[in-house]
Design a protein around this motif. Structure first.
Motif, PDB file in Angstrom:
ATOM      1  N   GLY A 165       0.820  -1.192   0.000  1.00  0.00           N
ATOM      2  CA  GLY A 165       0.000   0.000   0.000  1.00  0.00           C
ATOM      3  C   GLY A 165       0.857   1.247   0.000  1.00  0.00           C
ATOM      4  N   ARG A 166       0.313   2.333  -0.516  1.00  0.00           N
ATOM      5  CA  ARG A 166       1.031   3.603  -0.534  1.00  0.00           C
ATOM      6  C   ARG A 166       0.957   4.248   0.838  1.00  0.00           C
ATOM      7  N   ILE A 167       2.104   4.627   1.360  1.00  0.00           N
ATOM      8  CA  ILE A 167       2.184   5.176   2.708  1.00  0.00           C
ATOM      9  C   ILE A 167       1.590   6.584   2.732  1.00  0.00           C
ATOM     10  N   ALA A 168       0.722   6.827   3.692  1.00  0.00           N
ATOM     11  CA  ALA A 168       0.105   8.145   3.853  1.00  0.00           C
ATOM     12  C   ALA A 168       0.704   8.914   5.018  1.00  0.00           C
ATOM     13  N   SER A 169       1.151   8.218   6.062  1.00  0.00           N
ATOM     14  CA  SER A 169       1.752   8.892   7.214  1.00  0.00           C
ATOM     15  C   SER A 169       2.704   7.928   7.907  1.00  0.00           C
ATOM     16  N   LEU A 170       3.618   8.499   8.666  1.00  0.00           N
ATOM     17  CA  LEU A 170       4.629   7.729   9.390  1.00  0.00           C
ATOM     18  C   LEU A 170       4.872   8.419  10.719  1.00  0.00           C
ATOM     19  N   ASP A 171       4.736   7.676  11.815  1.00  0.00           N
ATOM     20  CA  ASP A 171       4.932   8.241  13.147  1.00  0.00           C
ATOM     21  C   ASP A 171       5.701   7.253  14.005  1.00  0.00           C
ATOM     22  N   PHE A 172       6.466   7.821  14.936  1.00  0.00           N
ATOM     23  CA  PHE A 172       7.287   7.023  15.854  1.00  0.00           C
ATOM     24  C   PHE A 172       6.727   7.146  17.257  1.00  0.00           C
ATOM     25  N   MET A 173       6.591   6.004  17.927  1.00  0.00           N
ATOM     26  CA  MET A 173       6.123   6.002  19.311  1.00  0.00           C
ATOM     27  C   MET A 173       7.040   5.103  20.138  1.00  0.00           C
ATOM     28  N   ARG A 181     -17.150  11.163   5.036  1.00  0.00           N
ATOM     29  CA  ARG A 181     -16.638  11.970   3.926  1.00  0.00           C
ATOM     30  C   ARG A 181     -15.148  12.210   4.149  1.00  0.00           C
ATOM     31  N   PRO A 182     -14.289  11.673   3.263  1.00  0.00           N
ATOM     32  CA  PRO A 182     -12.839  11.859   3.463  1.00  0.00           C
ATOM     33  C   PRO A 182     -12.471  13.335   3.447  1.00  0.00           C
ATOM     34  N   THR A 183     -11.440  13.668   4.179  1.00  0.00           N
ATOM     35  CA  THR A 183     -10.978  15.044   4.233  1.00  0.00           C
ATOM     36  C   THR A 183     -10.364  15.454   2.899  1.00  0.00           C
ATOM     37  N   THR A 184     -10.492  16.722   2.585  1.00  0.00           N
ATOM     38  CA  THR A 184      -9.892  17.240   1.355  1.00  0.00           C
ATOM     39  C   THR A 184      -8.393  17.437   1.513  1.00  0.00           C
ATOM     40  N   GLU A 185      -7.919  17.595   2.737  1.00  0.00           N
ATOM     41  CA  GLU A 185      -6.494  17.712   3.000  1.00  0.00           C
ATOM     42  C   GLU A 185      -5.905  16.330   3.286  1.00  0.00           C
ATOM     43  N   ALA A 186      -4.621  16.285   3.569  1.00  0.00           N
ATOM     44  CA  ALA A 186      -3.956  15.022   3.865  1.00  0.00           C
ATOM     45  C   ALA A 186      -4.438  14.468   5.204  1.00  0.00           C
ATOM     46  N   LYS A 187      -4.300  13.163   5.363  1.00  0.00           N
ATOM     47  CA  LYS A 187      -4.651  12.532   6.633  1.00  0.00           C
ATOM     48  C   LYS A 187      -3.745  13.067   7.735  1.00  0.00           C
ATOM     49  N   LEU A 188      -4.327  13.271   8.897  1.00  0.00           N
ATOM     50  CA  LEU A 188      -3.573  13.755  10.047  1.00  0.00           C
ATOM     51  C   LEU A 188      -3.472  12.635  11.068  1.00  0.00           C
ATOM     52  N   VAL A 189      -2.268  12.377  11.520  1.00  0.00           N
ATOM     53  CA  VAL A 189      -2.019  11.330  12.519  1.00  0.00           C
ATOM     54  C   VAL A 189      -1.177  11.938  13.627  1.00  0.00           C
ATOM     55  N   ALA A 190      -1.578  11.701  14.859  1.00  0.00           N
ATOM     56  CA  ALA A 190      -0.830  12.192  16.024  1.00  0.00           C
ATOM     57  C   ALA A 190      -0.677  11.061  17.019  1.00  0.00           C
ATOM     58  N   TYR A 202     -11.503  11.497   8.119  1.00  0.00           N
ATOM     59  CA  TYR A 202     -12.847  11.833   7.682  1.00  0.00           C
ATOM     60  C   TYR A 202     -13.297  13.103   8.401  1.00  0.00           C
ATOM     61  N   GLN A 203     -14.071  13.905   7.709  1.00  0.00           N
ATOM     62  CA  GLN A 203     -14.514  15.170   8.290  1.00  0.00           C
ATOM     63  C   GLN A 203     -15.360  14.915   9.529  1.00  0.00           C
ATOM     64  N   GLY A 204     -14.938  15.512  10.643  1.00  0.00           N
ATOM     65  CA  GLY A 204     -15.686  15.409  11.884  1.00  0.00           C
ATOM     66  C   GLY A 204     -15.512  14.108  12.629  1.00  0.00           C
ATOM     67  N   VAL A 207       2.322   3.176  10.774  1.00  0.00           N
ATOM     68  CA  VAL A 207       2.210   3.501   9.357  1.00  0.00           C
ATOM     69  C   VAL A 207       0.746   3.434   8.962  1.00  0.00           C
ATOM     70  N   THR A 208       0.258   4.437   8.243  1.00  0.00           N
ATOM     71  CA  THR A 208      -1.075   4.394   7.655  1.00  0.00           C
ATOM     72  C   THR A 208      -0.954   4.483   6.140  1.00  0.00           C
ATOM     73  N   SER A 209      -1.938   3.925   5.448  1.00  0.00           N
ATOM     74  CA  SER A 209      -1.935   3.916   3.989  1.00  0.00           C
ATOM     75  C   SER A 209      -3.062   4.786   3.466  1.00  0.00           C
ATOM     76  N   ASP A 210      -3.038   5.052   2.149  1.00  0.00           N
ATOM     77  CA  ASP A 210      -4.090   5.858   1.549  1.00  0.00           C
ATOM     78  C   ASP A 210      -5.389   5.080   1.391  1.00  0.00           C
ATOM     79  N   LYS A 211      -5.410   3.806   1.757  1.00  0.00           N
ATOM     80  CA  LYS A 211      -6.619   2.983   1.734  1.00  0.00           C
ATOM     81  C   LYS A 211      -7.197   2.821   3.134  1.00  0.00           C
ATOM     82  N   PHE A 212      -6.855   3.733   4.048  1.00  0.00           N
ATOM     83  CA  PHE A 212      -7.410   3.765   5.402  1.00  0.00           C
ATOM     84  C   PHE A 212      -7.061   2.488   6.177  1.00  0.00           C
TER      85      PHE A 212
END
Length: 638
Positions: free
Chosen positions: A61-69, A114-123, A136-138, A81-86
């Motif tokens: 899958g195509r990587i959408a975000s990468l975070d270290f914990m 409804r998917p967000t128009t901006e990039a996925k946010l991961v924290a 997704y919005q909201g 790791v998250t992908s563009d396929k949720f």
């Protein structure tokens, strides 16, 4: 029936995200880089100031975000790791097999969202207890992690209140030997991945409870970050959003003890920010640093905001130099600038802040501090770089040497594999263009062909002597545009690079030189590969003679007959291969490649029209659009 064989000739080189931390071994700082669907792990070689590749893996899958914990009960960290396929995956390092291992996987897709128009946010929570995904919005999806805290801690109480089953991981078994850096006790008598619903298994910090779906009022969320909280407090995250009145504000949500419901913190309900606020950086003391295009502001619900102006540029990435003290922050912007933000703390609160411009890099999509003054700058717009930060500005000679090193870093002159040539002009002239004050020393450069704005195939590539089969690409953007020649074979090897600003179009022509009577005896040494570059206010000609060597002697040409003071709309070879057609907004010109002289010309004024707006050349046929409403057809005849 014809078949086509399609294969990736060049691995992705654009960096989407990068993180650093103790991943492969305790007490080390590793670099994890996401490129397309590939994940790379690097380590900083001791005493060499160079990155050493530990391994590279292709993910499904195509990587959408990468975070270290880094949970408190582990000696090494985890990668989310998250992908563009949720989809998401929690990865760890298997020290026995020397490879990545999948700890947990899952999906957070919503059938009606409804998917967000901006990039996925991961924290990720600083204590590694939970991750939040805004796709997704909201809707915020919470990924709570199993924690080894005390049974009566607020976080363990919250997990029990959710009443959900864990997401069991996929990967190696938990027999202890496979996970030497995970501080947990395996189940007696065998694997932690025991079969059967009733089988018990060990609780590990890499296991994820079932995904919690929670709703927020904000629909246009610009950034999301977890606040700093103690182990005796429940996690809370800040949301930077834009309301219906196009006002940007910050709101903080805290996870409630009742099934993890989100509870807005009333003290943060009405904190308005500047109109260009784009990034949040969590700070100790229940505060956040808000970065905008023109200013930085420390915002807290308990104290007045503290603001400081900066150079006008939108922030793109940030990284802490001292993640424990939170006093020095690196901040990159979309103008290619790298700045240092110094925070002064008194009694747990920020009392003052300063901003110092360090130098220029490619427009960074991610920053990762590796320790010892070394920082990795990942970019989608230009080459990646490993740099060292200095406390004093570099001397002019050192800056010139640094720029010369950057220009020749990939052409083989430094002993590396040559793939990049020097831009037009001599290296000294480009080295003298160094900024007047720079604290950034280039240590290593990694070539990046992205983004490919345009490309053209050069030469026939038929395997004959001197037949150059390759691709010339318009690569980079913003502060680092370049023209690159890449050989197409088993893989793609970059042969040359030229920095060109304001490039509008590119055409490659292989023209024969000499008298027409010599055509029967014509060999490859009498053929000229010509690149026609259309710039904003002129046309640039680059060329080289075909030869059997991989070294290209590229130079700028000033050939007679060409309209070099005008942008070119189209260019191509006529049917006989000895005439070139150039189309500008004022004329269509037929040029003899043997004598480099104009043989014929046609202008819109000949038919009472003004200017050419578009054109296409196909052999001896030329089509032009004049005044946006008339199409003229021209044909080259002997």
């Amino acid at each position: 029936m014809q078949y086509q064989y399609v294969v990736s000739a060049h691995k992705p080189s654009s960096v989407l995200a990068s993180v650093s931390g103790a991943f492969t071994m305790p007490q080390t700082t590793d670099l994890i880089v996401a490129k397309g669907n590939r994940l790379e792990v690097h380590t900083l070689a001791a005493g060499t100031d160079k990155l050493q590749l530990v391994g590279s893996w292709a993910l499904n899958g195509r990587i959408a975000s990468l975070d270290f914990m880094h949970p408190a009960d582990r000696l090494t960290g985890l990668v989310l790791v998250t992908s563009d396929k949720f989809q998401f995956a929690v990865l760890s390092w298997d020290a026995t097999e020397q490879r990545l291992a999948t700890e947990s996987t899952g999906e957070f897709g919503e059938a009606t969202g409804r998917p967000t128009t901006e990039a996925k946010l991961v924290a990720v929570d600083p204590l590694g207890r939970v991750a939040a995904v805004y796709a997704y919005q909201g809707i915020v999806h919470l990924l709570p992690m199993v924690s080894a805290q005390e049974p009566q801690s607020p976080w363990r109480t919250l997990l029990r209140a959710t009443g959900s089953k864990r997401q069991r991981g996929i990967g190696s078994t938990g027999d202890g030997a496979a996970w030497p850096y995970a501080a947990y006790e395996p189940v007696a008598g065998g694997s932690a991945r025991a079969k059967g619903k009733a089988a018990a298994y060990a609780e590990r910090s890499s296991d994820i409870y079932a995904i919690l779906t929670r709703y927020i009022h904000e629909l246009k969320v610009l950034d999301l970050q977890f606040m700093h909280a103690g182990a005796d407090e429940l996690p809370a995250f800040a949301v930077l959003y834009e309301d219906a009145n196009m006002q940007r504000q910050v709101r903080v949500y805290r996870l409630g003890e009742s099934r993890g419901e989100l509870q807005p913190v009333a003290a943060w309900a009405s904190l308005s920010l500047e109109a260009t606020a784009a990034r949040l950086v969590p700070l100790p003391g229940n505060s956040v640093l808000v970065a905008g295009d023109e200013a930085l502001a420390v915002v807290s619900a308990e104290r007045p905001a503290l603001a400081m102006s900066k150079r006008a540029a939108a922030p793109t990435a940030w990284a802490w130099i001292d993640a424990d003290a939170h006093t020095r922050l690196l901040l990159a912007d979309d103008a290619g600038g790298l700045s240092l933000v110094v925070l002064q703390h008194t009694e747990g609160a920020v009392q003052d802040l300063f901003v110092e411009h360090l130098g220029s890099t490619a427009v960074a999509t991610s920053l990762a501090y590796l320790g010892g003054g070394c920082v990795y700058v990942g970019s989608h717009c230009g080459d990646q770089m490993l740099a060292r930060l200095h406390t004093q500005p570099l001397a002019p000679d050192a800056r010139a040497a640094m720029n010369r090193r950057a220009l020749h870093a990939l052409d083989g002159s430094d002993g590396s594999d040559g793939v990049l040539a020097c831009p037009l002009g001599d290296a000294d002239s480009h080295a003298r263009q160094a900024p007047p004050s720079s604290f950034v020393e280039l240590l290593e450069l990694h070539e990046n062909l992205a983004p490919l704005v345009d490309l053209s195939v050069v030469g026939s590539g038929d395997g004959r002597r001197g037949s150059y089969g390759g691709v010339v690409s318009c690569s980079g953007m913003r502060t680092t545009p370049s023209l690159r020649a890449v050989r197409n074979g088993i893989g793609l090897e970059q042969l040359a690079g030229v920095d060109v600003a304001g490039l509008l179009g590119l055409w490659s022509l292989t023209v024969a030189q000499g008298a027409p009577s010599d055509s029967a005896a014509m060999d490859v040494d009498s053929r000229l590969v010509l690149l026609v570059l259309s710039l904003i206010d002129r046309t640039l000609l680059l060329g080289w003679a075909e030869s059997g060597t991989a070294q290209l002697d590229v130079g700028e040409l000033a050939l007679a007959g060409w309209r070099l003071d005008e942008p070119t709309l189209a260019a191509g070879l006529a049917g006989d291969g000895r005439h070139v057609v150039q189309v500008t907004s004022r004329a269509v010109v037929l040029i003899d490649s043997g004598a480099w002289a104009v043989r014929a010309a046609w202008t819109p004024a000949d038919v009472g029209l003004a200017a050419i707006s578009a054109a296409a050349v196909a052999g001896s046929q030329v089509a032009v659009a004049v005044d946006g409403c008339t199409v003229a057809y021209l044909e080259v005849r002997e």
